[in-house]
Structures are given as structure tokens and as C-alpha cells.
Design a protein around this motif. Structure first.
Motif, PDB file in Angstrom:
ATOM      1  N   PRO A 104       0.807  -1.113   0.295  1.00 48.36           N
ATOM      2  CA  PRO A 104       0.017  -0.013  -0.139  1.00 48.36           C
ATOM      3  C   PRO A 104       0.884   1.381   0.056  1.00 48.36           C
ATOM      4  CG  PRO A 104      -0.030  -1.014   2.107  1.00 48.36           C
ATOM      5  CD  PRO A 104       0.858  -1.889   1.608  1.00 48.36           C
ATOM      6  N   ASP A 121      -9.261   5.783   0.290  1.00 55.93           N
ATOM      7  CA  ASP A 121     -10.498   5.276   0.620  1.00 55.93           C
ATOM      8  C   ASP A 121     -10.945   4.156  -0.736  1.00 55.93           C
ATOM      9  OD1 ASP A 121     -10.986   6.495   2.910  1.00 55.93           O
ATOM     10  OD2 ASP A 121     -12.031   8.093   2.018  1.00 55.93           O
ATOM     11  N   LYS A 124      -9.034   0.855  -0.027  1.00 57.29           N
ATOM     12  CA  LYS A 124      -9.460   0.206   1.051  1.00 57.29           C
ATOM     13  C   LYS A 124     -10.734  -0.535   0.489  1.00 57.29           C
ATOM     14  CE  LYS A 124      -7.848   3.342   4.681  1.00 57.29           C
ATOM     15  NZ  LYS A 124      -8.314   4.235   5.616  1.00 57.29           N
ATOM     16  N   LYS A 125     -11.572   0.169  -0.020  1.00 60.41           N
ATOM     17  CA  LYS A 125     -12.858  -0.464  -0.453  1.00 60.41           C
ATOM     18  C   LYS A 125     -12.936  -1.408  -1.650  1.00 60.41           C
ATOM     19  CE  LYS A 125     -15.457   3.513   0.755  1.00 60.41           C
ATOM     20  NZ  LYS A 125     -16.297   4.741   0.232  1.00 60.41           N
ATOM     21  N   PHE A 128      -7.939  -3.859  -1.245  1.00 61.17           N
ATOM     22  CA  PHE A 128      -7.270  -4.456  -0.166  1.00 61.17           C
ATOM     23  C   PHE A 128      -8.050  -6.012   0.009  1.00 61.17           C
ATOM     24  CE2 PHE A 128      -5.410  -0.532   1.973  1.00 61.17           C
ATOM     25  CZ  PHE A 128      -4.463  -0.339   0.998  1.00 61.17           C
ATOM     26  N   HIS A 129      -9.184  -5.943  -0.185  1.00 62.10           N
ATOM     27  CA  HIS A 129      -9.856  -7.429   0.065  1.00 62.10           C
ATOM     28  C   HIS A 129      -9.540  -8.488  -0.925  1.00 62.10           C
ATOM     29  CE1 HIS A 129     -12.665  -5.786  -2.813  1.00 62.10           C
ATOM     30  NE2 HIS A 129     -13.028  -6.806  -2.902  1.00 62.10           N
ATOM     31  N   LEU A 144      -4.001   2.869   8.157  1.00 57.64           N
ATOM     32  CA  LEU A 144      -4.736   1.811   8.003  1.00 57.64           C
ATOM     33  C   LEU A 144      -5.477   1.343   9.043  1.00 57.64           C
ATOM     34  CD1 LEU A 144      -2.787  -0.473   5.314  1.00 57.64           C
ATOM     35  CD2 LEU A 144      -4.643   1.284   4.836  1.00 57.64           C
ATOM     36  N   ILE A 162      -5.954  -4.721  10.758  1.00 57.61           N
ATOM     37  CA  ILE A 162      -5.944  -4.758   9.303  1.00 57.61           C
ATOM     38  C   ILE A 162      -6.140  -5.974   8.887  1.00 57.61           C
ATOM     39  CG2 ILE A 162      -4.354  -4.387   7.260  1.00 57.61           C
ATOM     40  CD1 ILE A 162      -2.627  -2.447   9.168  1.00 57.61           C
ATOM     41  N   THR A 165      -9.998  -6.581   9.003  1.00 57.30           N
ATOM     42  CA  THR A 165     -10.631  -5.729   8.300  1.00 57.30           C
ATOM     43  C   THR A 165     -10.951  -6.275   6.964  1.00 57.30           C
ATOM     44  OG1 THR A 165     -10.236  -4.009   9.753  1.00 57.30           O
ATOM     45  CG2 THR A 165     -10.912  -3.403   7.568  1.00 57.30           C
ATOM     46  N   TYR A 166      -9.629  -6.595   6.380  1.00 59.98           N
ATOM     47  CA  TYR A 166      -9.527  -6.831   4.831  1.00 59.98           C
ATOM     48  C   TYR A 166      -9.398  -8.367   4.531  1.00 59.98           C
ATOM     49  CZ  TYR A 166      -8.581  -1.822   4.919  1.00 59.98           C
ATOM     50  OH  TYR A 166      -8.812  -0.717   5.232  1.00 59.98           O
TER      51      TYR A 166
END
Length: 267
Positions: A104, A121, A124-125, A128-129, A144, A162, A165-166
């Protein structure tokens, strides 16, 4: 031969970005391909200018790669605009890319910010997943996880937050004055420290790019995540210990320190 794709920005001085990624992948025995997100005019003292690719062109780059030579791993580095991030996300999902290493990249070693605020943003949306592993440094992990990292416990807390979250593994890099260059791998609710000896070399341009590309290279070759991180750490230690000294600022490492043959001889 195993293959790896880097999706990142070009570094005109050759120490970071696409150039570092390709050198690293070649030195680690995989065939390197690239999709360039941006041209940067930079050297060891800083970044002078950034010229982003258009979303349409980036999409064509990625299409050309996946429809011909499918990558065994993908490394994603500098992407500074949200439209480009969306293209990368869409294409990685379209082609069911595997072994995705996302660095990142937000701030260059020289301190220059390499990403627009609104793009964070979107990262992240949208992106990252999809990661197999994220590789933030301390400042990036702080951003993050939205916590201040002052010690080892904070690194664990940030990496855990982190990762959950992802829904991916996280390598929190301790090179920013934490733990004597030790990195923390958090995966499947477990953590492991990779302790590295701090090498007294001020020339650290492109260390993040190099480490993430080395991890991707080893994943492409079939090593598991833990072994890939270990091998990447060993490689970057060797590149730093070679003590290459070029440029007036934070110079590059010697990515080819272990390549010695008839064609590398100097007259």
C-alpha cells in the motif's frame, strides 16, 4: 519458468517501482511482466513529477498480459488515482488472479506523498480485500489501522486489525525505527516475527517495492506465505549488505548482488 506481474509506477532512476520489481523478480528466478500505472520523474533525492496512465490504457496493459502469459503471482504497488485502482480491482477479479501481494504505497522513501487522499478510501474499498497479503510499513499501518504504533504490541494490534478488516494476511514492516528491522507476519489469527539485523546502509530507496516483489516471486514459485516472506527478507538483506552507493540522496540497493557469471564481469 514461473511468472509474476507487477502493477506499479515507473521510477526513472531505477531504484524503486517497476524497475526494482523487474530486477527483483529476475534475480529471484521468475519471468517478470509489468503494467505501468504512472510515470514518475524522480531520483534518489525526491519525486519531481508524476504522470498517470489513463484507466483505459492500464486496462489494456492488464488484458494483454492475462490473455497471453498468465501470471503465477501479482504484485501491486503505487496507484495514485481512484479510477486506476478500480480498473486493477475489476481486472484482478475478472481473471481470477492468484497470489496477490499488495504494497500500500502512500509515501516514498524520500518522504514524497505518492497517492491522492481520495484514492486511499478506494484502495480500502476496492483492492485490499483481494490481497493474499498486504505489506504496510509503520506509517502506512498506522493510517490503515488508525492507531499509533510505538512498540511491538502496537504492531501486533495494528496488524490484527488490518488483517481482520480486509480478510488477508499482513506483513507489518518494522523498518521505521521499530524492533531493529523486525517484521511481523499476521495470518489466520496467528503472528510470527521475522527478526532481521539492521544493516547500516543509508541507501534504502525502493526497499518496500523490492520486498513485496520478492514475496510475490516466491509465492509464484510455490513456496507458502511464511517461507516466501523469509526468503524475501534474506534477499533484501543481501541487496542492502552489498553496500551499493549511487546518487546524492537515499540511493538504490544492488538487486543483482547474487548474480555472478561471465556476463556480469567488469573490465
Amino acid at each position: 519458468m514461473k511468472t509474476a506481474l507487477t502493477i506499479a509506477g515507473s521510477d526513472s532512476s531505477g531504484g524503486a517501482g517497476i524497475q526494482a520489481d523487474i530486477k527483483t523478480m529476475m534475480a529471484n528466478g521468475v519471468y517478470a511482466m509489468s503494467a505501468i500505472t504512472a510515470l514518475t520523474a524522480q531520483n534518489t533525492t525526491g519525486v519531481a513529477a508524476i504522470q498517470n496512465a489513463t484507466p483505459e490504457f492500464l486496462a489494456q496493459e492488464i488484458d494483454c498480459i492475462f490473455t497471453d502469459i498468465e501470471p503465477d503471482a501479482v504484485k501491486v504497488g503505487m496507484v495514485s488515482e481512484k479510477e486506476l485502482i478500480k480498473v486493477i480491482s475489476d481486472k484482478l477479479k475478472q481473471y481470477k488472479a492468484k497470489n496477490i501481494v499488495i504494497d500500500p504505497v502512500m509515501v516514498a522513501t524520500s518522504g514524497a506523498r505518492l497517492i491522492n487522499e481520495d484514492a486511499v478510501d478506494t484502495l480500502k474499498k476496492e483492492l485490499f480485500h483481494l490481497a493474499t497479503i498486504l505489506t504496510p510499513n509503520i506509517p502506512e499501518a498506522e493510517e490503515l489501522a488508525q492507531i499509533k504504533i510505538n512498540n511491538s504490541k502496537d504492531m501486533i494490534k495494528a496488524a490484527e486489525k488490518i488483517a481482520k478488516t480486509y480478510n488477508c494476511a499482513v506483513l507489518c514492516k518494522g523498518g521505521h525505527n521499530q524492533n531493529d528491522a523486525s517484521d511481523l507476519l499476521y495470518k489466520d489469527n496467528e503472528f510470527k516475527w521475522f527478526h532481521g539485523k539492521r544493516i547500516d546502509n543509508p541507501n534504502t530507496h525502493g526497499t518496500g517495492c523490492t520486498l513485496s516483489s520478492a514475496i510475490a516471486s516466491n509465492l509464484a514459485k510455490g513456496y507458502d506465505l511464511e517461507e516466501s516472506v523469509f526468503r524475501a527478507k534474506e534477499y533484501i538483506s543481501g541487496a542492502l549488505a552489498a553496500m551499493l552507493d549511487l546518487g546524492k540522496g537515499s540511493g538504490p540497493m544492488n538487486h543483482g548482488f547474487a548474480i555472478t557469471n561471465e556476463y556480469t564481469k567488469v573490465k
